[in-house]
Design a protein around this motif. Sequence first.
Motif, PDB file in Angstrom:
ATOM      1  N   THR A   3       0.845  -1.194   0.000  1.00 22.50           N
ATOM      2  CA  THR A   3       0.000   0.000   0.000  1.00 22.50           C
ATOM      3  C   THR A   3       0.881   1.244   0.000  1.00 22.50           C
ATOM      4  O   THR A   3       1.856   1.332   0.750  1.00 22.50           O
ATOM      5  N   HIS A   4       0.533   2.215  -0.850  1.00 24.68           N
ATOM      6  CA  HIS A   4       1.342   3.435  -0.961  1.00 24.68           C
ATOM      7  C   HIS A   4       0.843   4.473   0.049  1.00 24.68           C
ATOM      8  O   HIS A   4      -0.245   5.032  -0.087  1.00 24.68           O
ATOM      9  N   LEU A   5       1.650   4.726   1.063  1.00 23.72           N
ATOM     10  CA  LEU A   5       1.355   5.720   2.086  1.00 23.72           C
ATOM     11  C   LEU A   5       2.136   6.987   1.767  1.00 23.72           C
ATOM     12  O   LEU A   5       3.369   6.991   1.774  1.00 23.72           O
ATOM     13  N   VAL A   6       1.418   8.056   1.477  1.00 25.61           N
ATOM     14  CA  VAL A   6       2.045   9.350   1.220  1.00 25.61           C
ATOM     15  C   VAL A   6       1.936  10.188   2.489  1.00 25.61           C
ATOM     16  O   VAL A   6       0.853  10.331   3.060  1.00 25.61           O
ATOM     17  N   VAL A   7       3.066  10.733   2.930  1.00 32.96           N
ATOM     18  CA  VAL A   7       3.125  11.479   4.187  1.00 32.96           C
ATOM     19  C   VAL A   7       3.571  12.909   3.898  1.00 32.96           C
ATOM     20  O   VAL A   7       4.624  13.132   3.302  1.00 32.96           O
ATOM     21  N   LEU A   8       2.752  13.869   4.313  1.00 28.64           N
ATOM     22  CA  LEU A   8       3.110  15.286   4.217  1.00 28.64           C
ATOM     23  C   LEU A   8       3.499  15.766   5.608  1.00 28.64           C
ATOM     24  O   LEU A   8       2.710  15.641   6.544  1.00 28.64           O
ATOM     25  N   THR A   9       4.705  16.302   5.771  1.00 23.02           N
ATOM     26  CA  THR A   9       5.132  16.734   7.095  1.00 23.02           C
ATOM     27  C   THR A   9       5.545  18.203   7.103  1.00 23.02           C
ATOM     28  O   THR A   9       6.032  18.742   6.103  1.00 23.02           O
ATOM     29  N   GLY A  10       5.335  18.826   8.288  1.00 19.19           N
ATOM     30  CA  GLY A  10       5.718  20.214   8.489  1.00 19.19           C
ATOM     31  C   GLY A  10       6.468  20.376   9.793  1.00 19.19           C
ATOM     32  O   GLY A  10       6.941  19.400  10.390  1.00 19.19           O
ATOM     33  N   ALA A  11       6.553  21.594  10.271  1.00 25.73           N
ATOM     34  CA  ALA A  11       7.401  21.925  11.420  1.00 25.73           C
ATOM     35  C   ALA A  11       7.048  21.123  12.661  1.00 25.73           C
ATOM     36  O   ALA A  11       7.922  20.789  13.467  1.00 25.73           O
TER      37      ALA A  11
END
Length: 225
Positions: A3-11
């Motif tokens: 499964t393709h897990l896309v993770v967007l991260t910030g500060a």
Amino acid sequence: MKTHLVVLTGAGMSAESGLKTFRDENGLWEGHDVMQVASPQGFANNPDLVLEFYNQRRRQLKTVQPNNAHLTLAQLENEFKISIITQNVDDLHERAGSSNVTHLHGELFKARNIENNESVIDWTEDIIVGTKDKNGIQLRPHIVWFGEDVPLINKAISICETADILLIIGTSLQVYPAANLMHYVPQNTPSFYIDPNPNIRSSNSLKVIPKTATNGIKDFITMVK
């Protein structure tokens, strides 16, 4: 196929490692207007100030370590295909062991010369006026400043378009174009948003987890397993 897990991260992803977000509630960055220290105009007006601002960020980055949220994401590569898209300019994802990280806003431990955006080199020390590359051209931080193009945004969009699950951690979703990325995942993709002070609410396809990165990621794992 994983499964393709896309993770967007910030500060907020790196805050628990001890990295300052260096942006105050009033919008100032270490007491400076953002345009003074993070814009081409600011660099042209006072290169010494801008270079020292990022020298301080670079020195601080050397003193911290990945937190449990970084480490957990790296470990999840055993179960998921993971693509991390980060607004952070630190290298904590990589140090934790994540193998597929796209830095939208550049990287503190890289530099480029002021004439060619493609002239990126590894760089971990201070940069001052007079610090030049092998061709004798002044170096600057490899950071995307306000008013500059985000060269990897199209790559990030393409990644989001192939997501099976979307996980957003520690970003206010206020900085564009990064904030738009969540809208490029396929319709009805299960999405999760971890932030201690979320500014959006849960919906049919979005689950808001109002916790810090290290605690929220534990809840996320429970939900997807």
